[in-house]
Motif scaffolding. Sequence first.
Motif, PDB file in Angstrom:
ATOM      1  N   TYR A   5       0.826  -1.207   0.000  1.00  0.00           N
ATOM      2  CA  TYR A   5       0.000   0.000   0.000  1.00  0.00           C
ATOM      3  C   TYR A   5       0.865   1.264   0.000  1.00  0.00           C
ATOM      4  CZ  TYR A   5      -4.210  -2.780   0.740  1.00  0.00           C
ATOM      5  OH  TYR A   5      -5.250  -3.666   0.580  1.00  0.00           O
ATOM      6  N   LEU A   6       1.983   1.228   0.706  1.00  0.00           N
ATOM      7  CA  LEU A   6       2.866   2.395   0.728  1.00  0.00           C
ATOM      8  C   LEU A   6       3.457   2.681  -0.646  1.00  0.00           C
ATOM      9  CD1 LEU A   6       4.844   2.065   4.102  1.00  0.00           C
ATOM     10  CD2 LEU A   6       3.040   3.701   3.522  1.00  0.00           C
ATOM     11  N   LEU A   7       3.758   1.629  -1.386  1.00  0.00           N
ATOM     12  CA  LEU A   7       4.295   1.820  -2.731  1.00  0.00           C
ATOM     13  C   LEU A   7       3.301   2.566  -3.619  1.00  0.00           C
ATOM     14  CD1 LEU A   7       6.090  -1.589  -3.458  1.00  0.00           C
ATOM     15  CD2 LEU A   7       7.158   0.664  -3.189  1.00  0.00           C
ATOM     16  N   ILE A   8       2.040   2.230  -3.484  1.00  0.00           N
ATOM     17  CA  ILE A   8       1.018   2.933  -4.259  1.00  0.00           C
ATOM     18  C   ILE A   8       1.007   4.410  -3.883  1.00  0.00           C
ATOM     19  CG2 ILE A   8      -1.455   3.166  -4.707  1.00  0.00           C
ATOM     20  CD1 ILE A   8      -0.145   0.754  -6.052  1.00  0.00           C
ATOM     21  N   GLY A   9       1.117   4.695  -2.589  1.00  0.00           N
ATOM     22  CA  GLY A   9       1.176   6.083  -2.138  1.00  0.00           C
ATOM     23  C   GLY A   9       2.369   6.819  -2.719  1.00  0.00           C
ATOM     24  N   LEU A  10       3.526   6.180  -2.729  1.00  0.00           N
ATOM     25  CA  LEU A  10       4.730   6.804  -3.292  1.00  0.00           C
ATOM     26  C   LEU A  10       4.583   7.039  -4.789  1.00  0.00           C
ATOM     27  CD1 LEU A  10       7.548   4.823  -1.438  1.00  0.00           C
ATOM     28  CD2 LEU A  10       6.942   7.225  -1.124  1.00  0.00           C
ATOM     29  N   TYR A  11       3.986   6.088  -5.482  1.00  0.00           N
ATOM     30  CA  TYR A  11       3.809   6.237  -6.927  1.00  0.00           C
ATOM     31  C   TYR A  11       2.879   7.409  -7.242  1.00  0.00           C
ATOM     32  CZ  TYR A  11       5.838   1.525  -7.174  1.00  0.00           C
ATOM     33  OH  TYR A  11       6.656   0.427  -7.063  1.00  0.00           O
ATOM     34  N   ILE A  12       1.885   7.619  -6.393  1.00  0.00           N
ATOM     35  CA  ILE A  12       0.980   8.760  -6.586  1.00  0.00           C
ATOM     36  C   ILE A  12       1.734  10.072  -6.347  1.00  0.00           C
ATOM     37  CG2 ILE A  12      -1.053   9.951  -5.670  1.00  0.00           C
ATOM     38  CD1 ILE A  12      -2.238   7.181  -5.072  1.00  0.00           C
ATOM     39  N   ILE A  13       2.526  10.106  -5.274  1.00  0.00           N
ATOM     40  CA  ILE A  13       3.290  11.308  -4.934  1.00  0.00           C
ATOM     41  C   ILE A  13       4.244  11.699  -6.064  1.00  0.00           C
ATOM     42  CG2 ILE A  13       5.079  12.237  -3.393  1.00  0.00           C
ATOM     43  CD1 ILE A  13       3.765  10.620  -1.129  1.00  0.00           C
ATOM     44  N   PHE A  14       4.884  10.699  -6.669  1.00  0.00           N
ATOM     45  CA  PHE A  14       5.853  10.973  -7.735  1.00  0.00           C
ATOM     46  C   PHE A  14       5.226  10.936  -9.131  1.00  0.00           C
ATOM     47  CE2 PHE A  14       8.638   9.644  -4.245  1.00  0.00           C
ATOM     48  CZ  PHE A  14       9.583  10.660  -4.279  1.00  0.00           C
ATOM     49  N   ALA A  15       3.891  10.976  -9.167  1.00  0.00           N
ATOM     50  CA  ALA A  15       3.139  11.078 -10.423  1.00  0.00           C
ATOM     51  C   ALA A  15       3.384   9.915 -11.380  1.00  0.00           C
ATOM     52  CB  ALA A  15       3.437  12.405 -11.115  1.00  0.00           C
TER      53      ALA A  15
ATOM     54  N   SER B 146      -1.946   7.975 -11.154  1.00  0.00           N
ATOM     55  CA  SER B 146      -2.806   9.085 -10.751  1.00  0.00           C
ATOM     56  C   SER B 146      -3.389   8.854  -9.360  1.00  0.00           C
ATOM     57  CB  SER B 146      -3.943   9.263 -11.757  1.00  0.00           C
ATOM     58  OG  SER B 146      -4.901   8.227 -11.593  1.00  0.00           O
ATOM     59  N   VAL B 147      -4.023   9.886  -8.843  1.00  0.00           N
ATOM     60  CA  VAL B 147      -4.644   9.817  -7.527  1.00  0.00           C
ATOM     61  C   VAL B 147      -5.794   8.818  -7.500  1.00  0.00           C
ATOM     62  CG1 VAL B 147      -6.340  11.648  -7.928  1.00  0.00           C
ATOM     63  CG2 VAL B 147      -5.450  11.281  -5.610  1.00  0.00           C
ATOM     64  N   TRP B 148      -6.276   8.456  -8.694  1.00  0.00           N
ATOM     65  CA  TRP B 148      -7.332   7.438  -8.753  1.00  0.00           C
ATOM     66  C   TRP B 148      -6.890   6.116  -8.122  1.00  0.00           C
ATOM     67  CZ3 TRP B 148     -12.269   8.112  -9.619  1.00  0.00           C
ATOM     68  CH2 TRP B 148     -12.699   9.226 -10.356  1.00  0.00           C
ATOM     69  N   SER B 149      -5.596   5.897  -8.049  1.00  0.00           N
ATOM     70  CA  SER B 149      -5.084   4.650  -7.490  1.00  0.00           C
ATOM     71  C   SER B 149      -5.330   4.532  -5.990  1.00  0.00           C
ATOM     72  CB  SER B 149      -3.587   4.502  -7.797  1.00  0.00           C
ATOM     73  OG  SER B 149      -3.371   4.379  -9.189  1.00  0.00           O
ATOM     74  N   CYS B 150      -5.791   5.626  -5.378  1.00  0.00           N
ATOM     75  CA  CYS B 150      -6.211   5.557  -3.976  1.00  0.00           C
ATOM     76  C   CYS B 150      -7.378   4.577  -3.799  1.00  0.00           C
ATOM     77  CB  CYS B 150      -6.619   6.940  -3.465  1.00  0.00           C
ATOM     78  SG  CYS B 150      -5.235   8.061  -3.168  1.00  0.00           S
ATOM     79  N   LEU B 151      -7.995   4.185  -4.912  1.00  0.00           N
ATOM     80  CA  LEU B 151      -9.073   3.200  -4.850  1.00  0.00           C
ATOM     81  C   LEU B 151      -8.632   1.901  -4.183  1.00  0.00           C
ATOM     82  CD1 LEU B 151     -10.743   3.589  -8.381  1.00  0.00           C
ATOM     83  CD2 LEU B 151     -11.806   4.074  -6.164  1.00  0.00           C
ATOM     84  N   VAL B 152      -7.324   1.590  -4.246  1.00  0.00           N
ATOM     85  CA  VAL B 152      -6.850   0.338  -3.643  1.00  0.00           C
ATOM     86  C   VAL B 152      -7.089   0.318  -2.140  1.00  0.00           C
ATOM     87  CG1 VAL B 152      -5.089   0.014  -5.414  1.00  0.00           C
ATOM     88  CG2 VAL B 152      -4.476   1.163  -3.269  1.00  0.00           C
ATOM     89  N   LEU B 153      -7.273   1.487  -1.534  1.00  0.00           N
ATOM     90  CA  LEU B 153      -7.526   1.552  -0.095  1.00  0.00           C
ATOM     91  C   LEU B 153      -8.839   0.866   0.283  1.00  0.00           C
ATOM     92  CD1 LEU B 153      -6.405   5.222   0.684  1.00  0.00           C
ATOM     93  CD2 LEU B 153      -5.137   3.104   1.120  1.00  0.00           C
ATOM     94  N   LEU B 154      -9.728   0.730  -0.687  1.00  0.00           N
ATOM     95  CA  LEU B 154     -10.994   0.039  -0.428  1.00  0.00           C
ATOM     96  C   LEU B 154     -10.781  -1.436  -0.101  1.00  0.00           C
ATOM     97  CD1 LEU B 154     -13.226   1.567  -3.265  1.00  0.00           C
ATOM     98  CD2 LEU B 154     -13.243   2.148  -0.826  1.00  0.00           C
ATOM     99  N   SER B 155      -9.614  -1.961  -0.446  1.00  0.00           N
ATOM    100  CA  SER B 155      -9.319  -3.373  -0.168  1.00  0.00           C
ATOM    101  C   SER B 155      -8.696  -3.588   1.207  1.00  0.00           C
ATOM    102  CB  SER B 155      -8.371  -3.928  -1.238  1.00  0.00           C
ATOM    103  OG  SER B 155      -7.108  -3.268  -1.191  1.00  0.00           O
ATOM    104  N   LEU B 156      -8.422  -2.520   1.936  1.00  0.00           N
ATOM    105  CA  LEU B 156      -7.736  -2.621   3.239  1.00  0.00           C
ATOM    106  C   LEU B 156      -8.393  -3.563   4.251  1.00  0.00           C
ATOM    107  CD1 LEU B 156      -6.310   0.915   4.153  1.00  0.00           C
ATOM    108  CD2 LEU B 156      -5.091  -1.270   4.145  1.00  0.00           C
ATOM    109  N   PRO B 157      -9.721  -3.657   4.301  1.00  0.00           N
ATOM    110  CA  PRO B 157     -10.319  -4.582   5.287  1.00  0.00           C
ATOM    111  C   PRO B 157      -9.828  -6.023   5.154  1.00  0.00           C
ATOM    112  CG  PRO B 157     -11.993  -3.091   4.458  1.00  0.00           C
ATOM    113  CD  PRO B 157     -10.760  -2.859   3.616  1.00  0.00           C
TER     114      PRO B 157
END
Length: 311
Positions: A241-251, A254-265
Amino acid sequence: MQHQSLSESVSGIKQTNNWRVWWMLTRPHTLTAAFVPVTIGTVMALETGQIHIWLFIAMLLASVLIQIGTNLFNEYFDYVRGLDNENSVGIGGAIVRYGMKPKTVLYLAYGLFGVSVLLGVYICMSSSWWLALIGLICMAVGYFYTGGPLPISYTPFGEMMSGIFMGMVIILISYFIQTGEITWNVFLISLPITILVGGINLSNNIRDLVGDKENGRKTLPILAGRKNAVQILTVFFIVSYLLIGLYIIFAIISVWSCLVLLSLPKPIKAIKEFKRKEKPADLMIAMKSTAQTNTFFGFLLALALVIQYIL
């Protein structure tokens, strides 16, 4: 083990009329490790132009068949080495529990690998014959995971090998056959999926720790200890999950990839179950949640990429 002809093996398939047994034998919870990487690699190719749908279907089928074939080899060699018995926990053990003929399972595994080779020929004809070598290496890893004189499953490298060859390599191939190239971004985006695929293997080894230790295996959970193995699985989830966050930060994505957070449960549930329960029979929910993490994470990421490339 008594000699069994191919005709006897085929009759064994007919005698086993419970389709649920055959479905269980494929170990369906592991198939996410096959179709998620193909989907991710193909979706990423959208950025470069049109997707070749038949290449996608061929790659998807080949990956799934190799995964099922690997599972069948696992079933067969675990039986040959005496690891499975009537009390074995989980989907494995169909030979000893349901009376399936060992050679039937073995021949079916070879057959699935054979079909994968034919699909691979079509893929190579449409892209590059160098992929033939890579595909053969992937199948060799699948066979030698439980086959051969020193199976990979007896070493602490099972998670790494499954993650790389069923995660990263499949994503890179799926992208390459669509575009004819490999980019740095594709490699980076393959990393979280690689980790999660390895996590599926790790969850299985955590559950089987006691039995594996008794049978002389040296898996990662055995060497690290159960508590540390659960912590390692936790780190796998966090890093993905952190890698996705880093990839968003470094463009990179896109920010749409925050959708993966829905899988956290799902990973949260998996870790809670592994911490609360230790008996192998009680850990199916934990293992299922681990596999579902890869499934939901992967498809949510794919959806985010589709939205990113279309908008």
